[in-house]
Motif scaffolding. Structure first.
Motif, PDB file in Angstrom:
ATOM      1  N   SER A  26       0.845  -1.193   0.000  1.00  0.00           N
ATOM      2  CA  SER A  26       0.000   0.000   0.000  1.00  0.00           C
ATOM      3  C   SER A  26       0.881   1.244   0.000  1.00  0.00           C
ATOM      4  O   SER A  26       2.086   1.185   0.234  1.00  0.00           O
ATOM      5  CB  SER A  26      -0.911   0.008   1.228  1.00  0.00           C
ATOM      6  OG  SER A  26      -0.134   0.053   2.406  1.00  0.00           O
ATOM      7  N   THR A  27       0.258   2.372  -0.258  1.00  0.00           N
ATOM      8  CA  THR A  27       0.961   3.651  -0.265  1.00  0.00           C
ATOM      9  C   THR A  27       0.296   4.556   0.754  1.00  0.00           C
ATOM     10  O   THR A  27      -0.934   4.632   0.815  1.00  0.00           O
ATOM     11  CB  THR A  27       0.862   4.300  -1.661  1.00  0.00           C
ATOM     12  OG1 THR A  27       1.401   3.395  -2.618  1.00  0.00           O
ATOM     13  CG2 THR A  27       1.610   5.602  -1.723  1.00  0.00           C
ATOM     14  N   ARG A  70      -3.513  16.278   5.049  1.00  0.00           N
ATOM     15  CA  ARG A  70      -4.300  15.331   4.258  1.00  0.00           C
ATOM     16  C   ARG A  70      -3.410  14.200   3.773  1.00  0.00           C
ATOM     17  O   ARG A  70      -2.178  14.329   3.701  1.00  0.00           O
ATOM     18  CB  ARG A  70      -4.968  16.013   3.068  1.00  0.00           C
ATOM     19  CG  ARG A  70      -4.038  16.352   1.935  1.00  0.00           C
ATOM     20  CD  ARG A  70      -4.790  16.932   0.749  1.00  0.00           C
ATOM     21  NE  ARG A  70      -3.875  17.241  -0.340  1.00  0.00           N
ATOM     22  CZ  ARG A  70      -4.225  17.872  -1.439  1.00  0.00           C
ATOM     23  NH1 ARG A  70      -5.473  18.276  -1.599  1.00  0.00           N
ATOM     24  NH2 ARG A  70      -3.345  18.119  -2.385  1.00  0.00           N
ATOM     25  N   THR A  71      -4.060  13.108   3.409  1.00  0.00           N
ATOM     26  CA  THR A  71      -3.333  12.025   2.747  1.00  0.00           C
ATOM     27  C   THR A  71      -3.132  12.436   1.297  1.00  0.00           C
ATOM     28  O   THR A  71      -3.932  13.182   0.724  1.00  0.00           O
ATOM     29  CB  THR A  71      -4.109  10.696   2.817  1.00  0.00           C
ATOM     30  OG1 THR A  71      -5.431  10.892   2.313  1.00  0.00           O
ATOM     31  CG2 THR A  71      -4.165  10.162   4.245  1.00  0.00           C
ATOM     32  N   THR A  72      -2.065  11.961   0.709  1.00  0.00           N
ATOM     33  CA  THR A  72      -1.769  12.311  -0.678  1.00  0.00           C
ATOM     34  C   THR A  72      -2.765  11.637  -1.619  1.00  0.00           C
ATOM     35  O   THR A  72      -3.432  10.660  -1.243  1.00  0.00           O
ATOM     36  CB  THR A  72      -0.338  11.895  -1.055  1.00  0.00           C
ATOM     37  OG1 THR A  72      -0.210  10.480  -0.832  1.00  0.00           O
ATOM     38  CG2 THR A  72       0.691  12.652  -0.239  1.00  0.00           C
ATOM     39  N   ASN A  74      -2.208   9.715  -4.010  1.00  0.00           N
ATOM     40  CA  ASN A  74      -1.871   8.333  -4.352  1.00  0.00           C
ATOM     41  C   ASN A  74      -1.860   7.405  -3.129  1.00  0.00           C
ATOM     42  O   ASN A  74      -1.485   6.254  -3.234  1.00  0.00           O
ATOM     43  CB  ASN A  74      -0.530   8.258  -5.090  1.00  0.00           C
ATOM     44  CG  ASN A  74       0.635   8.703  -4.229  1.00  0.00           C
ATOM     45  OD1 ASN A  74       0.448   9.330  -3.199  1.00  0.00           O
ATOM     46  ND2 ASN A  74       1.842   8.382  -4.667  1.00  0.00           N
ATOM     47  N   SER A  75      -2.316   7.894  -1.982  1.00  0.00           N
ATOM     48  CA  SER A  75      -2.429   7.036  -0.797  1.00  0.00           C
ATOM     49  C   SER A  75      -3.529   6.005  -1.015  1.00  0.00           C
ATOM     50  O   SER A  75      -4.600   6.321  -1.529  1.00  0.00           O
ATOM     51  CB  SER A  75      -2.742   7.851   0.455  1.00  0.00           C
ATOM     52  OG  SER A  75      -1.641   8.618   0.843  1.00  0.00           O
ATOM     53  N   THR A  76      -3.252   4.777  -0.606  1.00  0.00           N
ATOM     54  CA  THR A  76      -4.218   3.693  -0.791  1.00  0.00           C
ATOM     55  C   THR A  76      -4.708   3.109   0.519  1.00  0.00           C
ATOM     56  O   THR A  76      -5.452   2.133   0.514  1.00  0.00           O
ATOM     57  CB  THR A  76      -3.594   2.566  -1.642  1.00  0.00           C
ATOM     58  OG1 THR A  76      -2.428   2.072  -0.962  1.00  0.00           O
ATOM     59  CG2 THR A  76      -3.234   3.048  -3.028  1.00  0.00           C
ATOM     60  N   THR A  77      -4.283   3.678   1.632  1.00  0.00           N
ATOM     61  CA  THR A  77      -4.722   3.170   2.931  1.00  0.00           C
ATOM     62  C   THR A  77      -5.010   4.330   3.883  1.00  0.00           C
ATOM     63  O   THR A  77      -4.450   5.410   3.736  1.00  0.00           O
ATOM     64  CB  THR A  77      -3.659   2.221   3.537  1.00  0.00           C
ATOM     65  OG1 THR A  77      -4.175   1.613   4.712  1.00  0.00           O
ATOM     66  CG2 THR A  77      -2.373   2.933   3.867  1.00  0.00           C
ATOM     67  N   SER A 179       2.594  13.261  13.604  1.00  0.00           N
ATOM     68  CA  SER A 179       2.988  11.941  13.143  1.00  0.00           C
ATOM     69  C   SER A 179       1.774  11.263  12.502  1.00  0.00           C
ATOM     70  O   SER A 179       0.704  11.200  13.104  1.00  0.00           O
ATOM     71  CB  SER A 179       3.481  11.091  14.324  1.00  0.00           C
ATOM     72  OG  SER A 179       3.783   9.780  13.902  1.00  0.00           O
ATOM     73  N   ALA A 180       1.938  10.780  11.285  1.00  0.00           N
ATOM     74  CA  ALA A 180       0.867  10.086  10.570  1.00  0.00           C
ATOM     75  C   ALA A 180       1.293   8.635  10.366  1.00  0.00           C
ATOM     76  O   ALA A 180       2.400   8.369   9.896  1.00  0.00           O
ATOM     77  CB  ALA A 180       0.597  10.757   9.232  1.00  0.00           C
ATOM     78  N   ILE A 181       0.422   7.706  10.733  1.00  0.00           N
ATOM     79  CA  ILE A 181       0.721   6.281  10.648  1.00  0.00           C
ATOM     80  C   ILE A 181      -0.418   5.596   9.906  1.00  0.00           C
ATOM     81  O   ILE A 181      -1.602   5.811  10.230  1.00  0.00           O
ATOM     82  CB  ILE A 181       0.907   5.661  12.049  1.00  0.00           C
ATOM     83  CG1 ILE A 181       2.053   6.362  12.775  1.00  0.00           C
ATOM     84  CG2 ILE A 181       1.125   4.162  11.967  1.00  0.00           C
ATOM     85  CD1 ILE A 181       2.204   5.947  14.216  1.00  0.00           C
ATOM     86  N   SER A 182      -0.081   4.744   8.961  1.00  0.00           N
ATOM     87  CA  SER A 182      -1.111   4.010   8.204  1.00  0.00           C
ATOM     88  C   SER A 182      -1.736   2.925   9.074  1.00  0.00           C
ATOM     89  O   SER A 182      -1.123   2.430  10.006  1.00  0.00           O
ATOM     90  CB  SER A 182      -0.513   3.390   6.948  1.00  0.00           C
ATOM     91  OG  SER A 182       0.406   2.369   7.297  1.00  0.00           O
ATOM     92  N   ASN A 183      -2.967   2.580   8.729  1.00  0.00           N
ATOM     93  CA  ASN A 183      -3.670   1.483   9.443  1.00  0.00           C
ATOM     94  C   ASN A 183      -3.241   0.159   8.868  1.00  0.00           C
ATOM     95  O   ASN A 183      -2.905  -0.010   7.759  1.00  0.00           O
ATOM     96  CB  ASN A 183      -5.179   1.617   9.299  1.00  0.00           C
ATOM     97  CG  ASN A 183      -5.691   2.818  10.061  1.00  0.00           C
ATOM     98  OD1 ASN A 183      -5.021   3.400  10.890  1.00  0.00           O
ATOM     99  ND2 ASN A 183      -6.923   3.174   9.769  1.00  0.00           N
TER     100      ASN A 183
END
Length: 183
Positions: A26-27, A70-72, A74-77, A179-183
């Motif tokens: 994922s991105t 915001r998430t970019t 191209n973010s997929t998660t 700090s941003a962390i993906s799920n």
């Protein structure tokens, strides 16, 4: 009769099955914007320039500034965003205090009204401020969706009431890290 040494051959059939899958990671990326500019990755200090309302800081007089994260595209998660740290430098820094909230939407005004009622405080509280060099011990995580999900944070900063009189005319700089962390 069969003679000694005769062999028996049994016939058999064989078959195989394969299964495969190509995996793709994922991105997840974030970017921020303030009143001074468009969206950009601000992943190193000093980061995006916050613009606080008002002029020179006065004791007990609040000034406000916002940042959108915001998430970019191209973010997929999805993920979460937290206020991770705060650092400050300069002579005025020890006299500064702040609080911050996550606003209901990325277009919400950033002023005294967002601190009234039951906002989501990420630092400080309705009647409490933190020194600018600290963040809450338990970070408040804010869910962020992808792609292009947005959050707005509003900061209220002021010179503390008991500020030393010899700090007049001095300066200080504060840098907050989200700090941003993906799920």
């Amino acid at each position: 009769m069969l003679g000694i040494g005769a062999t028996v051959t049994l016939a058999s059939w064989q078959d195989s099955e394969y299964a495969s899958h190509q995996f793709e990671a994922s991105t997840f990326g974030t970017e921020s914007s303030t009143v001074t500019g468009g969206w950009a990755s601000n992943d190193s200090a000093p980061g995006a320039a916050l613009v606080f309302t008002g002029g020179a800081a006065l004791p007990m007089v609040s000034q406000y500034a916002w940042i959108n994260i915001r998430t970019t595209a191209n973010s997929t998660t999805n993920g979460t965003v937290t206020l991770a740290s705060s650092s400050a430098s300069g002579t005025l820094a020890p006299e500064l205090e702040y609080r911050a909230v996550r606003t209901p939407s990325s277009g919400t005004a950033c002023d005294a009204t967002v601190f009234v009622g039951s906002p989501t405080f990420i630092a400080g509280g309705a009647a409490t401020y933190l020194p600018v060099t600290s963040v809450p011990a338990s970070a408040v995580a804010s869910a962020i969706t992808s792609p292009s999900g947005q959050l707005r944070y509003c900061f209220d900063i002021r010179v503390r009431a008991a500020a030393n009189n010899n700090k007049q005319g001095t300066t200080g700089q504060v840098t907050w890290l989200f700090s941003a962390i993906s799920n």
